[in-house]
Design an enzyme around this catalytic site. Structure first.
Site, mmCIF file in Angstrom:
data_model
loop_
_atom_site.group_PDB
_atom_site.id
_atom_site.type_symbol
_atom_site.label_atom_id
_atom_site.label_comp_id
_atom_site.label_asym_id
_atom_site.label_seq_id
_atom_site.Cartn_x
_atom_site.Cartn_y
_atom_site.Cartn_z
ATOM 1 N N GLU A 108 0.846 -1.200 0.000
ATOM 2 C CA GLU A 108 0.000 0.000 0.000
ATOM 3 C C GLU A 108 0.878 1.246 0.000
ATOM 4 O O GLU A 108 0.605 2.203 0.737
ATOM 5 C CB GLU A 108 -0.943 0.016 1.209
ATOM 6 N N CYS B 4 -11.188 2.489 5.697
ATOM 7 C CA CYS B 4 -10.572 3.758 6.085
ATOM 8 C C CYS B 4 -10.953 4.906 5.155
ATOM 9 O O CYS B 4 -11.110 6.045 5.587
ATOM 10 C CB CYS B 4 -9.049 3.614 6.123
#
Lengths: 649, 649
Positions: A333, A417
């Site tokens: 990520e 998120c």
């Protein structure tokens, strides 16, 4: 028994904080902007209720708090950092309530805050995963378990609710948890440590500023200073069977020889002051360096500033998509190597672009340099906004920069998120647009609005009329009660070739400083400042080491990056050829509310019945009238092909 | 008790098989070829011992057989289809022993075959995973567990050992297992079923041809005919807790409503005769359709032929890399949609390219059409050979078509299908190069060699002298004892603009039929046929829907696709610009044995100190002398950037 609601903190105490500039309190702002007003309307009416449904009905996020309070059966379900989604939703809802108050949203917030309050332990600790599943393993795995990350988002939400709505219910909870953490962590004899996912540092700085309690800022500084110094606490955890039980992957942070090999992912491979490149998990990196900017702004620290600048330059000069998306790889990520910016497989997490906007804003506030606001603007209007659909209820986590038609936003994620993160950005957009400093007003980009601010020692009403990002022309009217001297700074965007100022109809010369046009004068009521920024379609090229952009061009208009979709073209967007010499004109977009498209002549290959491979000849191209739409607005009309970079004919 | 070694099968019985052409038995061939001789030398000296070490020492593959025989402790370790790696290694070793016999390899084979024999159960069943871990769950999960797949590779190895080495030890084992399977599966009252990973069909056809036992071919036909007819057996397995226990992912083949959603991956979404596109797992698809070609060649079946052609055309006209690599996606190790051929993320499993070579060969044999041999050659010389390094002991599983320098071959894989597969291809390369039919000889591509074959009813010695793939000129000498009439067919490759024939110094006119130059005449001893194929560097373009090749060109020379590596260029290969009008000349490669590189003028961007993004201008290009190397030889000098498709300046 200790009263969980007692607090010795005096709200609003003066402190040593001396930021160069501050946002304008949301309570003092009325938005009249077509662009952001529409997004904030969707936020209040669609996004906040939609996300509440996900948090409280579709998933057990709220229920986990009830479980921790002993008011629901069972133990925590979901990801161990799911508490943070409620906190981020609360932060977004607080902004939205300040802008567009709705009783039903206030009821949701009351329910959420009640659940959070009921779950908090007498000692202030608050984490529903640990409370219900591993009460004996609190703070046992700082690297993996996000306990402080969740706390940081609680602190930000609490400050938002306090500052935007004037309600301190959540702030009291935050203070109690912060005091608990401050009692556990810090210089000896307290415990050394820091969180695997940075965020608490930003939360602590905000909490310190809101409460005037310097201890919280000191603790944030401690976390930043300790990071990457000597032995990583995560290495010891990786050898601790109890810690590994919580997150088995954590064991892979040390190799067979016991050496720590996980540092870059967490930005703890070396002390922050020695870092020169942006590495590892992108959101983690952004939150760390945003906090570093806060730290540097309150206590001059040359090494910290140099590291910030080096890492920032590496990021924005070598590792950033043209949209302000960052972190090309889904593997970590995060970041890989210089110029590695693949289009089709770009991860470019929405939260990472938001993190870049936050960092750019914090550096702008700390330095007064428009170069940081340039990047924040690029991220906001492109990489961030692409994370949410126009209606406000579908989200991208990863953001492709080229699509073969398989990408679409979804209502929610298992790891959720991004949805509440883009919500809090939209709710607080004016924090990124305008600031005040001791000597005056800063306009980083215009948002049509009315607000009052302390300028030059007086309370001054300000009105901005803009049609941004569609037009580079806007007006500012100032309404001091009596003539007052203060400075107005107008950002000259890096995309703008020429900015002119007119003052009550006459052109006005301004000094230029750090990318701002600076007007220092005595302002009398009713005077109008007109700003004209040239805003034309502009084709960009990338550094040739950006392999997916070699021989290609990307189209921009003001702060917006444009893309093409198969829906408009009638063929696969990545096969559209362009000629940067051709004229391109703004036209109404074929969808959305008030969106502007760009249109001009381009080319497509004549591909009828050609074999898969044959002897090379230049492609036969046909003229087409191509429509380009803002990148942030792509994928709002079903799955289709999309491209940002086009081969040049 | 039944004697496990008794067999009623008479080896070599005549059968109804009437293939259009057959390979030349390896026992009758002596290879004198520089190119393939070097690869077969490495096979014998390096690859076979290296893989044996992996199978017998580094991993428990051989040990699993000892465990099944009760001669070692414990139960099966590794993947449940690991038995197949030993079988494929045995097949490769058998070919290698026919070509380059080595006593130490024979000792390895003896040890392996002894372990296999000892493991076989009295009823003929043989699978070390099920025997040691789940003896009660045999044939309970045909979709996931590869039992028949492993059997198929046993059958192929057994036939290879019998035909190449004249030894029937492994054949007897194979026959007993085949008889067992034939007793269990087939038309009612036997059980309906087929394997999730096709392979047994090919193995059964080979076993039938070697043994003359039609039952095996009938069983292969049954498996092919049943596939995709009505309810998939895999759907029932997905609801069977015992079957799912073996492979939990298998449960995902049915959705919440009980509907079967796994078909395309296994090519059982519809009956084979109704298929029109290549779908699902690439290797599975290749093995299925290779068997279909075998089936069609022995029993005319219009529907099957039409399906074969439709699927073949879809594959080779829309879903094949220029290298013959196939299956772009790692997600399903297989196919996606038309023209989806990304370069950097290409999966293009080595086994899939090998499968394409097998299918192309089988269709060539069945139809006598060079179009199939064209594709087989493209796969062999590019996509297949790229799977192994020049030394013969490192392998690619996935084959990128563009690299940013992170790719390198490794000694072995957890899932190790590719290393022994490329070994068996190299060992049996003459099967793909030359064939005989009732009326004569077919040369699909030349391999320098001496062999004798039955041509026109006589045994004829043949000698081929070639320098392929570096030269398009080669010679064939025929040595019949007396003048004999037979036909020689010379393939005219699709890349060849002009093929001329010279017979004892005089040019010879030939008819052309299905892509072959056909010479039907009486041949007298000592006559020499000279073949001259124009072979020039040739730039290709791709269909413009191949998005990663838009505005780009790829370089070929004869059957070889060339690439560029950063090692030679001194900069990132994907940023090399080319001009197809520039002259390109063959030169010795800067590495390897006898490899030919290509060299010519090309361009690189002048990229000193440019910003990441700036206003569009055409790139400033500098001249460079660029070296191109064969794609199959890339990544032999450490990690470096690589490109196959170059932007055209």
């Amino acid at each position: 028994m200790e009263d969980p609601w007692a607090s010795g903190v005096r709200i609003g105490d003066a402190m040593a904080f001396a930021p160069r500039m501050r946002p304008i309190p949301l309570r003092d702002v009325t938005i009249t902007d077509a662009f952001w007003g529409e997004r904030q309307r969707a936020l209040a009416e669609v996004t906040i209720p939609h996300e509440w449904d996900q948090i409280s009905v579709q998933t057990p996020r709220l229920k986990n708090f009830r479980r921790a309070a002993g008011k629901a059966e069972g133990v925590h379900e979901g990801r161990y950092f799911d508490d943070s989604d409620i906190y981020k939703w609360l932060e977004a809802a607080a902004y939205s309530q300040a802008l567009n108050p709705r009783p039903e949203v206030e009821a949701m917030m009351t329910e959420a805050i009640g659940a959070v309050a009921a779950a908090q332990m007498p000692d202030g600790y608050l984490n529903t995963f640990f409370q219900t599943k591993h009460p004996d393993l609190r703070w046992r795995n700082l690297g993996a378990m996000h306990e402080m990350y969740c706390a940081g988002h609680l602190f930000e939400a609490a400050v938002a609710r306090y500052e935007a709505q004037g309600k301190r219910d959540l702030l009291d909870i935050a203070i109690r948890f912060a005091d608990h953490i401050d009692a556990v962590f810090g210089p000896a004899p307290k415990r050394r440590g820091y969180c695997g996912h940075e965020e608490i540092e930003l939360g602590l700085f905000r909490l310190a500023e809101a409460t005037g309690e310097a201890r919280y800022a000191d603790l944030a500084r401690f976390f930043i200073n300790e990071r990457g110094q000597g032995d990583s606490p995560f290495a010891a955890e990786a050898k601790d069977p109890e810690a590994v039980k919580l997150a088995p992957w954590h064991a892979s942070l040390v190799d067979g020889t016991g050496a720590y090999i996980g540092g870059e992912y967490f930005q703890d491979h070396k002390p922050v002051r020695e870092q020169t490149e942006i590495v590892g998990h992108a959101v983690r990196g952004m939150y760390l360096f945003s906090a570093v900017a806060e730290m540097a702004k309150t206590s001059p620290d040359e090494a910290l500033e140099q590291a910030s600048h080096a890492v920032w330059n590496n990021l924005t000069e070598k590792r950033m998509y043209v949209t302000g998306g960052i972190g090309p790889s889904g593997h970590n990520e995060g970041f890989t190597f210089d110029y590695d910016l693949p289009n089709r497989t770009s991860y470019a997490e929405t939260c990472a672009a938001i993190g870049l906007a936050i960092w750019g804003r914090r550096l702008t506030e700390a330095t007064g340099d428009a170069a940081y606001a340039d990047v924040a603007e690029r991220a906001i209007f492109n990489g961030c906004l692409a994370g949410i659909n126009l209606a406000g209820n579908r989200f991208f986590y990863a953001n492709p920069h080229e699509s073969l038609g398989n990408d679409e936003r979804v209502p929610w994620f298992d790891c959720a998120c991004c949805p509440p993160n883009i919500a809090r950005l939209i709710g607080s957009i004016t924090d990124y647009a305008m600031s005040v400093s001791d000597d005056g007003l800063w306009v980083h980009f215009p948002v049509s609005s009315r607000f009052s601010a302390r300028l030059g020692g007086a309370t001054v009403g300000v009105e901005i009329e803009a049609d941004y990002p569609w037009s580079g022309t806007y007006r500012l009217a100032f309404g001091p009660e009596t003539p007052t001297e203060f400075t107005v700074r107008i950002r000259v965007p890096e995309w703008c070739e020429d900015l002119t100022l007119e003052f009550d109809g006459a052109s006005e010369d301004a000094e230029f400083e750090n990318g701002y046009a600076v007007l220092r004068r005595v302002w009398t009521p009713g005077e109008i400042l007109k700003v004209e920024m040239t805003m034309e379609p502009r084709w960009l090229r990338a550094h040739p080491k950006v392999i997916d952009a070699v021989g290609k061009a990307a189209l921009t208009f003001g702060p917006l990056v444009y893309c093409a979709e198969g829906t408009d073209l009638g063929f696969a967007a990545p096969t559209l050829f362009v000629d940067p010499e051709e004229e391109i004109a703004p036209v109404p977009a074929p969808f959305g509310t008030g969106l502007r498209a760009l249109r001009g002549r381009a080319y497509r290959p004549d591909d009828e019945e050609r074999p898969l491979y044959d002897g090379y000849e230049d492609l036969a191209l046909q003229d087409v009238e191509a429509t380009f739409i803002p990148y942030f607005a792509w994928a709002n009309r079903g799955k289709t092909t999309m491209a940002v970079w086009f081969p040049v004919a």
